[in-house]
Design a protein around this motif. Sequence first.
Motif, PDB file in Angstrom:
ATOM      1  N   PRO A   4       0.809  -1.224   0.000  1.00 52.55           N
ATOM      2  CA  PRO A   4       0.000   0.000   0.000  1.00 52.55           C
ATOM      3  C   PRO A   4       0.844   1.277   0.000  1.00 52.55           C
ATOM      4  N   TYR A   5       0.349   2.256  -0.734  1.00 48.80           N
ATOM      5  CA  TYR A   5       1.014   3.558  -0.834  1.00 48.80           C
ATOM      6  C   TYR A   5       0.130   4.611  -0.187  1.00 48.80           C
ATOM      7  N   THR A   6       0.705   5.424   0.691  1.00 47.70           N
ATOM      8  CA  THR A   6      -0.053   6.516   1.305  1.00 47.70           C
ATOM      9  C   THR A   6       0.327   7.844   0.655  1.00 47.70           C
ATOM     10  N   ASN A   7       1.569   8.263   0.868  1.00 40.54           N
ATOM     11  CA  ASN A   7       2.051   9.494   0.239  1.00 40.54           C
ATOM     12  C   ASN A   7       3.579   9.499   0.240  1.00 40.54           C
ATOM     13  N   ARG A   8       4.137  10.413  -0.508  1.00 38.32           N
ATOM     14  CA  ARG A   8       5.591  10.480  -0.667  1.00 38.32           C
ATOM     15  C   ARG A   8       6.294  10.711   0.666  1.00 38.32           C
ATOM     16  N   LYS A   9       5.720  11.542   1.528  1.00 39.74           N
ATOM     17  CA  LYS A   9       6.359  11.866   2.799  1.00 39.74           C
ATOM     18  C   LYS A   9       6.534  10.625   3.659  1.00 39.74           C
ATOM     19  N   ASP A  10       5.535   9.737   3.682  1.00 42.91           N
ATOM     20  CA  ASP A  10       5.646   8.516   4.473  1.00 42.91           C
ATOM     21  C   ASP A  10       6.766   7.617   3.953  1.00 42.91           C
ATOM     22  N   VAL A  11       6.886   7.507   2.633  1.00 39.07           N
ATOM     23  CA  VAL A  11       7.950   6.685   2.051  1.00 39.07           C
ATOM     24  C   VAL A  11       9.315   7.269   2.397  1.00 39.07           C
ATOM     25  N   GLN A  12       9.437   8.574   2.308  1.00 40.68           N
ATOM     26  CA  GLN A  12      10.703   9.233   2.620  1.00 40.68           C
ATOM     27  C   GLN A  12      11.079   9.046   4.090  1.00 40.68           C
ATOM     28  N   LYS A  13      10.110   9.188   4.990  1.00 42.78           N
ATOM     29  CA  LYS A  13      10.382   9.015   6.419  1.00 42.78           C
ATOM     30  C   LYS A  13      10.839   7.594   6.716  1.00 42.78           C
ATOM     31  N   PHE A  14      10.288   6.631   6.004  1.00 46.06           N
ATOM     32  CA  PHE A  14      10.696   5.238   6.174  1.00 46.06           C
ATOM     33  C   PHE A  14      12.139   5.047   5.725  1.00 46.06           C
ATOM     34  N   PHE A  15      12.483   5.567   4.558  1.00 51.03           N
ATOM     35  CA  PHE A  15      13.827   5.395   4.006  1.00 51.03           C
ATOM     36  C   PHE A  15      14.886   6.089   4.864  1.00 51.03           C
ATOM     37  N   VAL A  16      14.546   7.170   5.526  1.00 50.00           N
ATOM     38  CA  VAL A  16      15.511   7.942   6.305  1.00 50.00           C
ATOM     39  C   VAL A  16      16.003   7.170   7.532  1.00 50.00           C
ATOM     40  N   GLN A  17      15.190   6.282   8.071  1.00 52.57           N
ATOM     41  CA  GLN A  17      15.527   5.605   9.322  1.00 52.57           C
ATOM     42  C   GLN A  17      16.516   4.453   9.082  1.00 52.57           C
ATOM     43  N   GLU A  18      17.646   4.525   9.777  1.00 55.98           N
ATOM     44  CA  GLU A  18      18.708   3.537   9.582  1.00 55.98           C
ATOM     45  C   GLU A  18      18.265   2.119   9.933  1.00 55.98           C
ATOM     46  N   LYS A  19      17.401   1.979  10.924  1.00 53.53           N
ATOM     47  CA  LYS A  19      16.985   0.635  11.319  1.00 53.53           C
ATOM     48  C   LYS A  19      16.256  -0.079  10.188  1.00 53.53           C
ATOM     49  N   TYR A  20      15.567   0.686   9.348  1.00 58.77           N
ATOM     50  CA  TYR A  20      14.907   0.078   8.198  1.00 58.77           C
ATOM     51  C   TYR A  20      15.898  -0.149   7.067  1.00 58.77           C
ATOM     52  N   ARG A  21      16.792   0.806   6.842  1.00 62.30           N
ATOM     53  CA  ARG A  21      17.821   0.629   5.805  1.00 62.30           C
ATOM     54  C   ARG A  21      18.648  -0.619   6.078  1.00 62.30           C
ATOM     55  N   ASN A  22      18.999  -0.849   7.347  1.00 61.67           N
ATOM     56  CA  ASN A  22      19.860  -1.983   7.691  1.00 61.67           C
ATOM     57  C   ASN A  22      19.169  -3.326   7.503  1.00 61.67           C
ATOM     58  N   LEU A  23      17.842  -3.337   7.322  1.00 63.02           N
ATOM     59  CA  LEU A  23      17.150  -4.580   7.018  1.00 63.02           C
ATOM     60  C   LEU A  23      17.598  -5.143   5.673  1.00 63.02           C
ATOM     61  N   LEU A  24      18.128  -4.290   4.828  1.00 62.41           N
ATOM     62  CA  LEU A  24      18.643  -4.748   3.543  1.00 62.41           C
ATOM     63  C   LEU A  24      19.906  -5.595   3.721  1.00 62.41           C
ATOM     64  N   PHE A  25      20.454  -5.589   4.940  1.00 64.76           N
ATOM     65  CA  PHE A  25      21.613  -6.427   5.290  1.00 64.76           C
ATOM     66  C   PHE A  25      21.269  -7.246   6.537  1.00 64.76           C
ATOM     67  N   PHE A  26      20.010  -7.691   6.630  1.00 63.12           N
ATOM     68  CA  PHE A  26      19.486  -8.207   7.895  1.00 63.12           C
ATOM     69  C   PHE A  26      20.154  -9.488   8.376  1.00 63.12           C
ATOM     70  N   ARG A  27      20.850 -10.205   7.527  1.00 58.53           N
ATOM     71  CA  ARG A  27      21.537 -11.425   7.954  1.00 58.53           C
ATOM     72  C   ARG A  27      22.990 -11.172   8.316  1.00 58.53           C
TER      73      ARG A  27
END
Length: 234
Positions: A4-27
């Motif tokens: 689901p997509y809400t708005n651009r600001k929500d996507v940007q706020k998600f990408f800014v947080q390191e804890k979510y970025r680091n999931l791309l290296f979660f193992r």
Amino acid sequence: SPVPYTNRKDVQKFFVQEKYRNLLFFRNDVTTVTQPTNDMMRRWSSELKLGGGVELDNIDASMKLGSNESIIRIKTNLSMPGLKILTINTIGAKLLLEQSSGEEGDGASCNLDTGLPEYQFTLLESELIPEGAPPLVWLFNKLMRFRDTTSSFTRVRANNAGGVHCDKVKFTTEARLETRIQIPRKGLKALPGVDVAKFERQGSKSIQKLLEKELEPALNEFRDAYARYVYTKR
């Protein structure tokens, strides 16, 4: 698959947080390099140009990290025929909060916000520590003496899903990994009876399998975390 997509600001706020970025290296084990050297910054700038990335904010001035730039160190276990290899990679992570309109792809025709974010990851340094049968460790270390360069550039993007999913967003990744090994004739004499070409082919296949094995589940983990994040915004 799209989420689901809400708005651009929500996507940007998600990408800014390191804890979510680091999931791309979660193992893997991820740490932050707080004081990058000038050599790291110069290598980062050079590799960004090679990969078609966006230049660093302060490369022509202070050589300091920009507000959406960071350097991380990642420890990963890689398997090759008869060997286990600990890789310690230093990676430059750059966040683009808004892609140019030309990057929107399938979602360009959708009536959604444009300019969704993108990560650009660039390999700056790489150390390989082999473990296994002594003859294979010896061979690996001999070959690595002739390693010329290792280059890697990865994009992770948010894109409008398009088609019947104009109310959704999808995450895509593009990865390029290249290791060059140049063995002079005198080096081949030091490796009697070794089929170097076969060893390199096996290594390339292992690296490709690693990319496929690591990227897909990591991207799925990232996507699922975003879906949960958006659910809390509703």
